[in-house]
Design a protein around this motif. Structure first.
Motif, PDB file in Angstrom:
ATOM      1  N   ILE A 194      13.366  -9.554  -6.146  1.00  0.00           N
ATOM      2  CA  ILE A 194      14.500  -8.659  -5.905  1.00  0.00           C
ATOM      3  C   ILE A 194      14.108  -7.590  -4.890  1.00  0.00           C
ATOM      4  CG2 ILE A 194      16.011  -6.924  -6.961  1.00  0.00           C
ATOM      5  CD1 ILE A 194      15.932  -8.535  -9.542  1.00  0.00           C
ATOM      6  N   PHE A 195      12.915  -7.031  -5.071  1.00  0.00           N
ATOM      7  CA  PHE A 195      12.444  -5.995  -4.152  1.00  0.00           C
ATOM      8  C   PHE A 195      12.393  -6.520  -2.718  1.00  0.00           C
ATOM      9  CE2 PHE A 195       9.054  -3.955  -1.766  1.00  0.00           C
ATOM     10  CZ  PHE A 195       9.385  -2.616  -1.898  1.00  0.00           C
ATOM     11  N   ASN A 196      11.788  -7.675  -2.521  1.00  0.00           N
ATOM     12  CA  ASN A 196      11.640  -8.219  -1.169  1.00  0.00           C
ATOM     13  C   ASN A 196      12.967  -8.590  -0.541  1.00  0.00           C
ATOM     14  OD1 ASN A 196       8.840  -8.012  -0.747  1.00  0.00           O
ATOM     15  ND2 ASN A 196       8.460  -9.793  -2.026  1.00  0.00           N
ATOM     16  N   GLU A 197      13.933  -8.992  -1.367  1.00  0.00           N
ATOM     17  CA  GLU A 197      15.266  -9.312  -0.848  1.00  0.00           C
ATOM     18  C   GLU A 197      15.882  -8.083  -0.184  1.00  0.00           C
ATOM     19  OE1 GLU A 197      18.089 -12.011   0.139  1.00  0.00           O
ATOM     20  OE2 GLU A 197      16.371 -12.497  -1.126  1.00  0.00           O
ATOM     21  N   ASP A 213      15.485  -0.541  -4.443  1.00  0.00           N
ATOM     22  CA  ASP A 213      15.549   0.569  -5.396  1.00  0.00           C
ATOM     23  C   ASP A 213      15.809   0.063  -6.806  1.00  0.00           C
ATOM     24  OD1 ASP A 213      15.163   2.449  -3.343  1.00  0.00           O
ATOM     25  OD2 ASP A 213      17.299   2.445  -2.872  1.00  0.00           O
ATOM     26  N   GLU A 214      16.640  -0.976  -6.926  1.00  0.00           N
ATOM     27  CA  GLU A 214      16.922  -1.539  -8.246  1.00  0.00           C
ATOM     28  C   GLU A 214      15.681  -2.198  -8.832  1.00  0.00           C
ATOM     29  OE1 GLU A 214      18.716  -2.424 -11.710  1.00  0.00           O
ATOM     30  OE2 GLU A 214      19.392  -1.060 -10.137  1.00  0.00           O
ATOM     31  N   ALA A 215      14.908  -2.885  -7.986  1.00  0.00           N
ATOM     32  CA  ALA A 215      13.671  -3.508  -8.464  1.00  0.00           C
ATOM     33  C   ALA A 215      12.693  -2.447  -8.967  1.00  0.00           C
ATOM     34  CB  ALA A 215      13.028  -4.323  -7.343  1.00  0.00           C
ATOM     35  N   ILE A 216      12.605  -1.337  -8.255  1.00  0.00           N
ATOM     36  CA  ILE A 216      11.727  -0.246  -8.689  1.00  0.00           C
ATOM     37  C   ILE A 216      12.212   0.323 -10.020  1.00  0.00           C
ATOM     38  CG2 ILE A 216      11.038   2.126  -8.137  1.00  0.00           C
ATOM     39  CD1 ILE A 216      10.866   1.237  -5.202  1.00  0.00           C
ATOM     40  N   ARG A 217      13.531   0.435 -10.190  1.00  0.00           N
ATOM     41  CA  ARG A 217      14.075   0.925 -11.464  1.00  0.00           C
ATOM     42  C   ARG A 217      13.714  -0.016 -12.601  1.00  0.00           C
ATOM     43  NH1 ARG A 217      18.363   0.788 -15.004  1.00  0.00           N
ATOM     44  NH2 ARG A 217      19.169  -1.131 -14.116  1.00  0.00           N
ATOM     45  N   PRO A 230      -1.732  -2.870 -17.092  1.00  0.00           N
ATOM     46  CA  PRO A 230      -2.190  -2.471 -15.749  1.00  0.00           C
ATOM     47  C   PRO A 230      -1.503  -3.231 -14.621  1.00  0.00           C
ATOM     48  CG  PRO A 230      -3.885  -3.745 -16.888  1.00  0.00           C
ATOM     49  CD  PRO A 230      -2.829  -3.428 -17.897  1.00  0.00           C
ATOM     50  N   GLU A 231      -1.123  -4.474 -14.861  1.00  0.00           N
ATOM     51  CA  GLU A 231      -0.497  -5.240 -13.776  1.00  0.00           C
ATOM     52  C   GLU A 231       0.914  -4.731 -13.491  1.00  0.00           C
ATOM     53  OE1 GLU A 231      -0.928  -8.616 -10.954  1.00  0.00           O
ATOM     54  OE2 GLU A 231      -1.765  -6.684 -11.537  1.00  0.00           O
ATOM     55  N   LEU A 232       1.609  -4.210 -14.507  1.00  0.00           N
ATOM     56  CA  LEU A 232       2.903  -3.571 -14.261  1.00  0.00           C
ATOM     57  C   LEU A 232       2.707  -2.292 -13.450  1.00  0.00           C
ATOM     58  CD1 LEU A 232       4.893  -3.930 -17.622  1.00  0.00           C
ATOM     59  CD2 LEU A 232       5.404  -5.000 -15.416  1.00  0.00           C
ATOM     60  N   MET A 233       1.641  -1.568 -13.740  1.00  0.00           N
ATOM     61  CA  MET A 233       1.314  -0.381 -12.934  1.00  0.00           C
ATOM     62  C   MET A 233       1.059  -0.800 -11.486  1.00  0.00           C
ATOM     63  SD  MET A 233      -1.421   1.505 -15.473  1.00  0.00           S
ATOM     64  CE  MET A 233      -1.248   1.347 -17.253  1.00  0.00           C
ATOM     65  N   GLY A 234       0.332  -1.906 -11.320  1.00  0.00           N
ATOM     66  CA  GLY A 234       0.045  -2.397  -9.978  1.00  0.00           C
ATOM     67  C   GLY A 234       1.300  -2.803  -9.235  1.00  0.00           C
ATOM     68  N   LEU A 235       2.220  -3.483  -9.936  1.00  0.00           N
ATOM     69  CA  LEU A 235       3.477  -3.910  -9.310  1.00  0.00           C
ATOM     70  C   LEU A 235       4.279  -2.700  -8.851  1.00  0.00           C
ATOM     71  CD1 LEU A 235       5.721  -5.933  -8.606  1.00  0.00           C
ATOM     72  CD2 LEU A 235       6.469  -5.793 -10.991  1.00  0.00           C
ATOM     73  N   LEU A 236       4.439  -1.722  -9.731  1.00  0.00           N
ATOM     74  CA  LEU A 236       5.207  -0.534  -9.365  1.00  0.00           C
ATOM     75  C   LEU A 236       4.530   0.214  -8.224  1.00  0.00           C
ATOM     76  CD1 LEU A 236       7.555   1.357  -9.746  1.00  0.00           C
ATOM     77  CD2 LEU A 236       6.342   2.436 -11.661  1.00  0.00           C
ATOM     78  N   LEU A 240       6.212   0.991  -4.553  1.00  0.00           N
ATOM     79  CA  LEU A 240       6.343   2.379  -4.104  1.00  0.00           C
ATOM     80  C   LEU A 240       5.642   2.588  -2.761  1.00  0.00           C
ATOM     81  CD1 LEU A 240       5.791   4.314  -7.456  1.00  0.00           C
ATOM     82  CD2 LEU A 240       7.945   4.022  -6.221  1.00  0.00           C
ATOM     83  N   LEU A 241       4.463   1.998  -2.608  1.00  0.00           N
ATOM     84  CA  LEU A 241       3.741   2.133  -1.334  1.00  0.00           C
ATOM     85  C   LEU A 241       4.501   1.470  -0.191  1.00  0.00           C
ATOM     86  CD1 LEU A 241       0.084   1.526  -2.580  1.00  0.00           C
ATOM     87  CD2 LEU A 241       0.988   3.658  -1.605  1.00  0.00           C
ATOM     88  N   GLN A 242       5.088   0.320  -0.474  1.00  0.00           N
ATOM     89  CA  GLN A 242       5.838  -0.367   0.576  1.00  0.00           C
ATOM     90  C   GLN A 242       7.115   0.392   0.937  1.00  0.00           C
ATOM     91  OE1 GLN A 242       6.130  -4.315  -1.180  1.00  0.00           O
ATOM     92  NE2 GLN A 242       4.455  -5.045   0.102  1.00  0.00           N
ATOM     93  N   ILE A 243       7.835   0.856  -0.090  1.00  0.00           N
ATOM     94  CA  ILE A 243       9.107   1.531   0.182  1.00  0.00           C
ATOM     95  C   ILE A 243       8.870   2.893   0.806  1.00  0.00           C
ATOM     96  CG2 ILE A 243       9.552   2.890  -1.917  1.00  0.00           C
ATOM     97  CD1 ILE A 243      11.972   0.389  -0.276  1.00  0.00           C
TER      98      ILE A 243
END
Length: 419
Positions: A194-197, A213-217, A230-236, A240-243
């Motif tokens: 969703i984020f990449n879309e 923004d919805e993917a981040i939410r 930790p992997e959810l922390m990594g995903l978020l 955030l770094l990309q956006i």
């Protein structure tokens, strides 16, 4: 009187929790969605005058469940009513629902809801559409505009996805720790899709741009209910770094600006700081996984004040770790960019040439290959690779970026040689 804007926000915030619980009660995505919509309508009618309930989510679950049971009983005039334990729990007190919102049922309800939306039987486009419709509550019209299809076509796509999910018979029992970990992985992949879309869109006014923004939410929601993953922390952190670079990724003419050419003063520093703190927390668990490593790579770029300050050696080491954790031709393709910085274009070209069969239909493969061939002075082969990239471009911005590379190459070829 309760402000209608607050009601809209409360309904949107409660949607995943309430819909997840209703799905557990009715074991039918359509019935759960209809029950939630009915509860929302009642909230819009009653909350402005009577004020919001103590716990809006519990209220919506309570009202939605009762509404859903009534609807099932009405349909029973035509078909036999299922057993009570199939259509609802035996408890019906709102206070009991409030108590249950913070326990494992609540966590598994949301995980199950997201897991259903990204069922492996569904193609990626249907996973994204279903999650945006069911979990995020976007209208069919909004999703259709984002995917550049008609509203009726998107309605059919979502309907087919629901039917396929219903036929697949997703289990409703509480998942074991191993199953929960597997589901978290699948759900994380869907959230990143969703984020990449949205992230790929050059025009911030495009409907799909809001998907990031919805993917981040959704990632924040998942991390809230699984705070020690930790992997959810990594995903978020990765998202955030990309956006954070979004304001600098395209110029005023909606043309792509490469990372090394971006104005880093435009990067969103508060988002970067949040991401770096998340990443540090994730890495302290000492459970390295793909999203954490990708976030670490993005973090190296974010810490560099100038492009020439980038620590390419560290990035190369991180990519090598990522290749071991998650072997993929795309990851090797990305590492080739690093190799070109450290060892030169020829070594990078030697690394990606064997990937041609697997990545022959991938825009970035031909774009990078064309750039490397251009650096080596092989203009004819570079032009061929660039032409292939244009044919595979997903947006006008991508195609325009490659055309500029061709134009620069032609300009360089026609300039007189200095004597």
């Amino acid at each position: 009187m309760t402000d209608i804007a607050w009601i809209d926000l409360a309904l949107a915030s409660a949607r995943p929790k309430a819909l997840g619980a209703l799905l557990r009660y009715f074991r039918s995505l359509d019935t759960a969605e209809e029950a939630f919509q009915e509860a929302c309508l009642r909230a819009i009618r009653t909350w402005p005058e009577k004020g919001p309930p103590r716990d809006p989510t519990a209220w919506l679950i309570f009202v939605g469940r009762n509404s859903g049971i009534d609807a099932v009983r009405k349909r029973a005039k035509i078909q036999a009513l299922p057993d009570e334990d199939v259509i609802s729990d035996t408890e019906d007190a709102e206070s009991d629902i409030v108590e249950r919102l913070d326990d494992s049922n609540y966590r598994d309800d949301i995980l199950r809801l997201l897991f259903i939306c990204c069922h492996p039987d569904l193609p990626a486009t249907q996973q994204i559409a279903l999650a945006l419709r069911i979990v995020s509550g976007l209208s069919v019209q909004q999703i259709a505009r984002a995917f550049l299809v008609s509203e009726s076509a998107m309605e059919q796509r979502i309907t087919r996805a629901k039917a396929r999910v219903a036929k697949a018979g997703v289990p409703f029992e509480t998942p074991s720790p191993q199953e929960r970990a597997e589901r978290l992985s699948v759900v994380s992949t869907m959230i990143y899709l969703i984020f990449n879309e949205g992230y790929s869109q050059a025009d911030p006014r495009h409907e799909a741009a809001a998907f990031s923004d919805e993917a981040i939410r959704l990632a924040r929601l998942m991390l809230h209910i699984f705070p020690s993953e930790p992997e959810l922390m990594g995903l978020l952190a990765l998202m955030l770094l990309q956006i954070s670079r979004r304001p600098a990724r395209f110029n005023a003419g909606d043309e792509i600006v490469l990372l090394e050419d971006q104005d880093r003063s435009l990067w969103n520093q508060p988002l970067i700081n949040e991401a770096l703190a998340l990443l540090d927390k994730a890495l302290r668990h000492r459970q390295p996984a793909p999203y954490q490593i990708q976030a670490a790579i993005a973090a190296v770029h974010s810490r560099a004040k100038r492009a020439e300050d980038t620590d390419w050696v560290e990035i190369d080491l991180l990519y090598r770790v990522l290749e071991r954790l998650q072997p993929s031709p795309v990851i090797t393709l990305n590492r080739a960019v690093v190799v070109s910085k450290l060892q030169g274009a020829q070594d990078a070209l030697d690394l990606i040439d064997p990937l041609g069969e697997k990545l022959g239909g991938y825009f970035y493969y031909h774009g990078l290959r064309g750039g490397l061939l251009k650096q080596l002075g092989l203009t004819s082969q570079a032009r061929e690779a660039f032409d292939r990239a244009i044919a595979l471009a997903h947006s006008a911005a991508e195609a325009a970026h490659i055309r500029r590379q061709i134009d620069k190459m032609q300009e360089e070829a026609t300039q007189p040689i200095a004597k």
